[in-house]
Design a protein around this motif. Structure first.
Motif, mmCIF file in Angstrom:
data_model
loop_
_atom_site.group_PDB
_atom_site.id
_atom_site.type_symbol
_atom_site.label_atom_id
_atom_site.label_comp_id
_atom_site.label_asym_id
_atom_site.label_seq_id
_atom_site.Cartn_x
_atom_site.Cartn_y
_atom_site.Cartn_z
ATOM 1 N N ALA A 82 0.858 -1.288 -0.005
ATOM 2 C CA ALA A 82 0.127 -0.114 -0.026
ATOM 3 C C ALA A 82 0.815 1.214 0.002
ATOM 4 N N MET A 83 1.823 1.370 0.937
ATOM 5 C CA MET A 83 2.427 2.827 0.996
ATOM 6 C C MET A 83 3.237 2.954 -0.333
ATOM 7 N N PRO A 84 4.008 2.145 -0.692
ATOM 8 C CA PRO A 84 4.767 2.385 -1.974
ATOM 9 C C PRO A 84 3.626 2.897 -3.217
ATOM 10 N N VAL A 85 2.626 2.294 -3.188
ATOM 11 C CA VAL A 85 1.605 2.813 -4.259
ATOM 12 C C VAL A 85 0.979 4.354 -3.788
ATOM 13 N N TYR A 86 0.726 4.403 -2.601
ATOM 14 C CA TYR A 86 0.042 5.600 -2.185
ATOM 15 C C TYR A 86 1.001 6.860 -2.294
ATOM 16 N N GLU A 87 2.408 6.477 -2.147
ATOM 17 C CA GLU A 87 3.499 7.532 -2.317
ATOM 18 C C GLU A 87 3.478 7.994 -3.717
ATOM 19 N N GLY A 88 2.991 7.301 -4.690
ATOM 20 C CA GLY A 88 2.881 7.935 -5.991
ATOM 21 C C GLY A 88 1.484 8.499 -6.494
ATOM 22 N N VAL A 89 0.610 8.697 -5.382
ATOM 23 C CA VAL A 89 -0.742 9.286 -5.866
ATOM 24 C C VAL A 89 -0.486 10.742 -5.926
ATOM 25 N N PRO A 90 -0.823 11.254 -7.279
ATOM 26 C CA PRO A 90 -0.652 12.750 -7.567
ATOM 27 C C PRO A 90 -1.094 13.595 -6.681
ATOM 28 N N ASN A 91 -0.465 14.930 -6.194
ATOM 29 C CA ASN A 91 -0.916 15.992 -5.374
ATOM 30 C C ASN A 91 -1.500 15.140 -3.825
ATOM 31 N N THR A 92 -0.848 14.189 -3.346
ATOM 32 C CA THR A 92 -1.182 13.479 -2.136
ATOM 33 C C THR A 92 0.293 13.456 -1.588
ATOM 34 N N LYS A 93 0.174 13.720 -0.244
ATOM 35 C CA LYS A 93 1.676 13.549 0.624
ATOM 36 C C LYS A 93 1.150 12.390 1.572
ATOM 37 N N VAL A 94 2.054 11.330 1.458
ATOM 38 C CA VAL A 94 1.953 10.344 2.544
ATOM 39 C C VAL A 94 2.479 10.884 3.793
ATOM 40 N N LEU A 95 1.854 11.083 4.869
ATOM 41 C CA LEU A 95 2.623 11.524 6.120
ATOM 42 C C LEU A 95 2.921 10.508 7.147
ATOM 43 N N GLY A 96 2.420 9.301 6.727
ATOM 44 C CA GLY A 96 2.963 8.197 7.866
ATOM 45 C C GLY A 96 1.764 7.349 8.342
ATOM 46 N N ARG A 97 2.605 6.340 8.958
ATOM 47 C CA ARG A 97 1.201 5.545 9.541
ATOM 48 C C ARG A 97 1.647 5.478 10.990
ATOM 49 N N TYR A 98 0.935 5.415 12.263
ATOM 50 C CA TYR A 98 0.907 5.394 13.556
ATOM 51 C C TYR A 98 0.259 4.446 13.970
ATOM 52 N N LYS A 99 0.735 3.856 15.099
ATOM 53 C CA LYS A 99 0.098 2.806 15.895
ATOM 54 C C LYS A 99 -0.370 3.435 17.380
ATOM 55 N N ALA A 100 -1.486 3.071 17.719
ATOM 56 C CA ALA A 100 -2.165 3.812 18.752
ATOM 57 C C ALA A 100 -1.543 3.230 20.331
ATOM 58 N N LEU A 101 -1.573 4.060 21.124
ATOM 59 C CA LEU A 101 -0.835 3.719 22.478
ATOM 60 C C LEU A 101 -2.089 3.478 23.317
ATOM 61 N N ASP A 102 -1.784 2.361 24.173
ATOM 62 C CA ASP A 102 -3.085 2.259 25.114
ATOM 63 C C ASP A 102 -3.180 3.507 26.201
ATOM 64 N N MET A 103 -3.605 4.427 25.839
ATOM 65 C CA MET A 103 -3.724 5.697 26.732
ATOM 66 C C MET A 103 -4.778 6.679 26.544
ATOM 67 N N LYS A 104 -5.198 7.439 27.209
ATOM 68 C CA LYS A 104 -6.025 8.433 26.828
ATOM 69 C C LYS A 104 -5.550 9.774 27.245
ATOM 70 N N SER A 105 -5.574 10.842 26.368
ATOM 71 C CA SER A 105 -5.056 12.231 26.548
ATOM 72 C C SER A 105 -5.894 12.974 27.661
ATOM 73 N N TYR A 106 -7.069 12.708 27.733
ATOM 74 C CA TYR A 106 -8.112 13.340 28.576
ATOM 75 C C TYR A 106 -8.763 12.103 29.349
ATOM 76 N N GLU A 107 -9.153 12.392 30.624
ATOM 77 C CA GLU A 107 -10.001 11.243 31.140
ATOM 78 C C GLU A 107 -11.329 11.288 30.623
ATOM 79 N N PHE A 108 -11.998 12.303 30.091
ATOM 80 C CA PHE A 108 -13.304 12.198 29.637
ATOM 81 C C PHE A 108 -13.311 11.969 28.040
ATOM 82 N N ALA A 109 -12.048 11.362 27.300
ATOM 83 C CA ALA A 109 -12.201 11.247 25.909
ATOM 84 C C ALA A 109 -12.689 9.741 25.763
ATOM 85 N N MET A 110 -13.480 9.529 24.807
ATOM 86 C CA MET A 110 -13.788 8.175 24.253
ATOM 87 C C MET A 110 -12.642 7.268 24.301
#
Length: 114
Positions: free
Chosen positions: A28-56
């Motif tokens: 996927a990423m090698p193909v997506y990097e060739g899409v015109p006018n599109t900048k691939v900013l990266g992939r991220y894996k979620a941490l097991d945490m919440k930034s705010y206690e009230f966040a979903m």
């Protein structure tokens, strides 16, 4: 030209996380990097945490970020799908069979102020 941000939230099928990540890294990423006018900013894996206690609770393990510059976002996505179809026809791309399709969430945002 307007700027847009696409956030692709996804999860792997249970027990298929290695295959899911291998697909993203090597297909996927090698193909997506060739899409015109599109900048691939990266992939991220979620941490097991919440930034705010009230966040979903987070429902996703991964997010990919893409920045797009386009005059018309609908026309841009037509071009994206033409590009993807060409990559499929050339054998360079197929949809990730290891994604849990029931959890895919891909909102598109437009930049408000430059």
């Amino acid at each position: 030209m307007a700027k847009f941000m696409v956030l692709a939230f996804t999860n792997p099928i249970a027990g298929k996380e290695d295959e899911y990540n291998d697909y993203y890294d090597n297909v996927a990423m090698p193909v997506y990097e060739g899409v015109p006018n599109t900048k691939v900013l990266g992939r991220y894996k979620a941490l097991d945490m919440k930034s705010y206690e009230f966040a979903m609770e987070n429902q996703w393990k991964y997010v990919s970020l893409y920045e797009i510059e386009a005059d018309n976002i609908d026309d841009h996505f037509k071009e994206v799908w033409e590009y993807i179809e060409k990559a499929k026809a050339e054998g360079r791309y197929q949809f990730n069979e290891f994604i849990d399709k029931s959890t895919v969430f891909e909102p598109v945002f437009v930049k408000m102020v430059d």
